[in-house]
Each structure stands twice: as C-alpha cells, then as structure tokens.
Design an enzyme around this catalytic site. Sequence first.
Site, PDB file in Angstrom:
ATOM      1  N   GLY A 184      19.894 -21.252  64.086  1.00 13.03           N
ATOM      2  CA  GLY A 184      21.203 -21.876  63.174  1.00 13.03           C
ATOM      3  C   GLY A 184      22.310 -22.508  62.800  1.00 13.03           C
ATOM      4  N   SER A 185      22.572 -22.858  63.970  1.00 12.14           N
ATOM      5  CA  SER A 185      24.086 -23.472  64.331  1.00 12.14           C
ATOM      6  C   SER A 185      24.683 -23.989  63.370  1.00 12.14           C
ATOM      7  CB  SER A 185      24.068 -23.979  65.516  1.00 12.14           C
ATOM      8  OG  SER A 185      23.030 -24.998  66.274  1.00 12.14           O
ATOM      9  N   ASN A 186      23.176 -24.891  62.789  1.00 11.99           N
ATOM     10  CA  ASN A 186      24.086 -25.960  62.389  1.00 11.99           C
ATOM     11  C   ASN A 186      23.631 -25.502  60.216  1.00 11.99           C
ATOM     12  OD1 ASN A 186      23.235 -28.823  62.770  1.00 11.99           O
ATOM     13  ND2 ASN A 186      22.067 -28.269  63.591  1.00 11.99           N
ATOM     14  N   GLU A 220      25.792 -32.839  65.451  1.00 11.80           N
ATOM     15  CA  GLU A 220      25.204 -32.749  64.320  1.00 11.80           C
ATOM     16  C   GLU A 220      26.274 -31.614  63.606  1.00 11.80           C
ATOM     17  OE1 GLU A 220      20.870 -30.855  65.240  1.00 11.80           O
ATOM     18  OE2 GLU A 220      21.287 -31.990  67.127  1.00 11.80           O
ATOM     19  N   ASP A 279      10.217 -36.805  59.985  1.00 12.27           N
ATOM     20  CA  ASP A 279      11.420 -38.454  60.133  1.00 12.27           C
ATOM     21  C   ASP A 279      11.131 -38.912  60.083  1.00 12.27           C
ATOM     22  OD1 ASP A 279      12.554 -35.783  61.972  1.00 12.27           O
ATOM     23  OD2 ASP A 279      10.847 -36.105  64.033  1.00 12.27           O
ATOM     24  N   LEU A 296      10.925 -25.951  61.079  1.00 11.48           N
ATOM     25  CA  LEU A 296      10.117 -26.218  61.960  1.00 11.48           C
ATOM     26  C   LEU A 296       8.432 -26.478  60.580  1.00 11.48           C
ATOM     27  CD1 LEU A 296      10.788 -25.038  65.128  1.00 11.48           C
ATOM     28  CD2 LEU A 296      11.326 -27.006  64.320  1.00 11.48           C
ATOM     29  N   LYS A 297       8.547 -26.261  59.819  1.00  8.69           N
ATOM     30  CA  LYS A 297       7.787 -26.052  58.820  1.00  8.69           C
ATOM     31  C   LYS A 297       7.703 -28.031  57.721  1.00  8.69           C
ATOM     32  CE  LYS A 297       3.700 -23.524  56.030  1.00  8.69           C
ATOM     33  NZ  LYS A 297       3.852 -25.346  55.452  1.00  8.69           N
ATOM     34  N   ASN A 319      17.977 -34.084  56.631  1.00 11.07           N
ATOM     35  CA  ASN A 319      17.405 -33.581  57.270  1.00 11.07           C
ATOM     36  C   ASN A 319      18.352 -33.899  58.524  1.00 11.07           C
ATOM     37  OD1 ASN A 319      15.050 -32.088  59.602  1.00 11.07           O
ATOM     38  ND2 ASN A 319      14.668 -34.009  60.188  1.00 11.07           N
ATOM     39  N   HIS A 356      18.156 -34.855  63.056  1.00  6.96           N
ATOM     40  CA  HIS A 356      17.176 -34.743  63.648  1.00  6.96           C
ATOM     41  C   HIS A 356      18.340 -35.357  65.086  1.00  6.96           C
ATOM     42  CE1 HIS A 356      13.610 -36.103  65.924  1.00  6.96           C
ATOM     43  NE2 HIS A 356      14.176 -36.838  66.556  1.00  6.96           N
TER      44      HIS A 356
HETATM   45  C1  GRF Z   1      18.806 -29.140  66.182  1.00  7.33           C
HETATM   46  O1  GRF Z   1      18.828 -29.967  67.449  1.00  7.33           O
HETATM   47  C2  GRF Z   1      18.016 -29.426  64.765  1.00  7.33           C
HETATM   48  O2  GRF Z   1      18.556 -32.075  65.432  1.00  7.33           O
HETATM   49  C3  GRF Z   1      17.050 -29.595  65.350  1.00  7.33           C
HETATM   50  O3  GRF Z   1      16.413 -28.532  65.744  1.00  7.33           O
HETATM   51  C4  GRF Z   1      17.490 -27.640  66.155  1.00  7.33           C
HETATM   52  C5  GRF Z   1      18.244 -26.678  65.305  1.00  7.33           C
HETATM   53  O4  GRF Z   1      18.620 -25.797  66.007  1.00  7.33           O
HETATM   54  N1  GRF Z   1      15.963 -30.237  64.019  1.00  7.33           N
HETATM   55  P1  GRF Z   1      19.909 -24.743  64.956  1.00  7.33           P
HETATM   56  O5  GRF Z   1      18.979 -23.638  64.584  1.00  7.33           O
HETATM   57  O6  GRF Z   1      20.418 -25.528  63.692  1.00  7.33           O
HETATM   58  O7  GRF Z   1      21.468 -24.359  65.896  1.00  7.33           O
END
Ligand code: GRF
Length: 210
Positions: free
Chosen positions: A13-15, A181, A152, A92-93, A109, A111
């Site tokens: 969940g860093s994003n 990101e 994607d 991931l789903k 999304n 990527h």
């Molecule tokens: C990121 O690299 C994102 O681009 C990909 O999955 C990763 C998720 O990382 N789709 P986080 O859970 O946001 O840290």
Amino acid sequence: MELRIAIFASGKGSNCKAIIEAVNKGQVPNAKVVLVVSNNKNAGALDIARSAGIPSVWISRQSFDSDEEFNNTLLKILNEYQVNFIALAGYLKKLDSVIIQQFRNRIVNIHPALLPAFGGKGMYGIHVHEAVLASGEKITGATVHIVDEEYDHGPIILQETINVLPDDTPESLAERVLPIEHRLYPKALRLFAEDRVKIDKQQVIILQEQ
Ligand code: GRF
C-alpha cells in the site's frame, strides 16, 4: 464535482499512502479519499487507511457464491460512500466489467513500466521488472492509465521514465520506479480533480490549466 476516491489495493500500500498524503497536503485539490478496499485481509493498505482515519473494507470474492453477488455487494458499498472515482494501487484482482461499466473512464491504475510494453496478465510486481531487464530496454518507468476490460490496456494518462542502469536487478529497478509512482499517481488524480482529462478513443488529451 469533488473527486470521491476509493483506493483498491492488495499489498503493502505504498501508493495508497502516497495518494492519501498528497490529498491531505492539498496537492490534489477538490478530492477526498473516502474508502480503501482490499481483497486481502492482511494488506498493508488497510492498516494505512485505519491510521489515516479512512473507512476501509476487506471484500473477497471467495466469501460469495457468485460473481454477481460479489459485484452487487461491491457496488453497494461504493454507492454507500458515494464513490465517483476508483484508483487501483497494486490491486491484484481484475475488476468485473459490471464495475468498469458503472465507472467508465473513472477508474485508473498505476503500472510500474512504460505501457503498452510489459503489461497484461501476469505482469505485476517483480515480474514486470524482470521482463524489462530481460528485454534489454534502456528505459523504463511508470504509467497511470484508464482501466478498461483488458489488463493494462486503457488509455494512457501520464508516464515518467528512468534509465535502466547496467547493474540493475529487478529489485533495484522496483526500488527506483516506486518513488516515481508515488509522484505520478497524485499528479494524475489532480488532472481528474481539475476536470482536465478528455478521452478520445485510445487517446487522452490533457487540457491546459485554467
Ligand atoms: C506498484 O509497483 C504498482 O505499480 C503495482 O503494484 C505495486 C504496488 O505497490 N501495480 P504498493 O502496494 O502500492 O506499495
């Protein structure tokens, strides 16, 4: 119209965190993260939501008898929180087409590569960076794109690049792409919040700032 964002995440969940922080700092004006959704009970994203005081739900297809039941419940939850925008952040789903139709051009999304290369089914996490290195590409980066029915595949909103270095490993690439990101995602959300994203078939046109 205020962007009422639901972040969908399966992993650390860093994003998700980067988006919440950017919104809190006012970097995405006219937007609010109203919900965090995960299919993984142990997702770090759920902890991040809790500590940020944002409602979160764990919802897994496995707890339902049919896709229909699962999708209806998910739509009901999104409706309850008046979500009008979905940001997938390591979710991931695959979203069912029923959800995509309801939120057409309102799901994005991130990527960790330069689409349309190195995308598609199975291209997630470290696999993406492995494929980039194996291909010999000299540049990689991150892409924020609209989500459509194919993995994607939807129109590209923003991309940022970095050089692949001679001694890069999949892990070092992942480590250098991630901060991109975290910068790029809030930027893309800001464009939506400012209503500056126009979509013409596969092309995204970004309107000038007013
Ligand atoms: C990121 O690299 C994102 O681009 C990909 O999955 C990763 C998720 O990382 N789709 P986080 O859970 O946001 O840290």
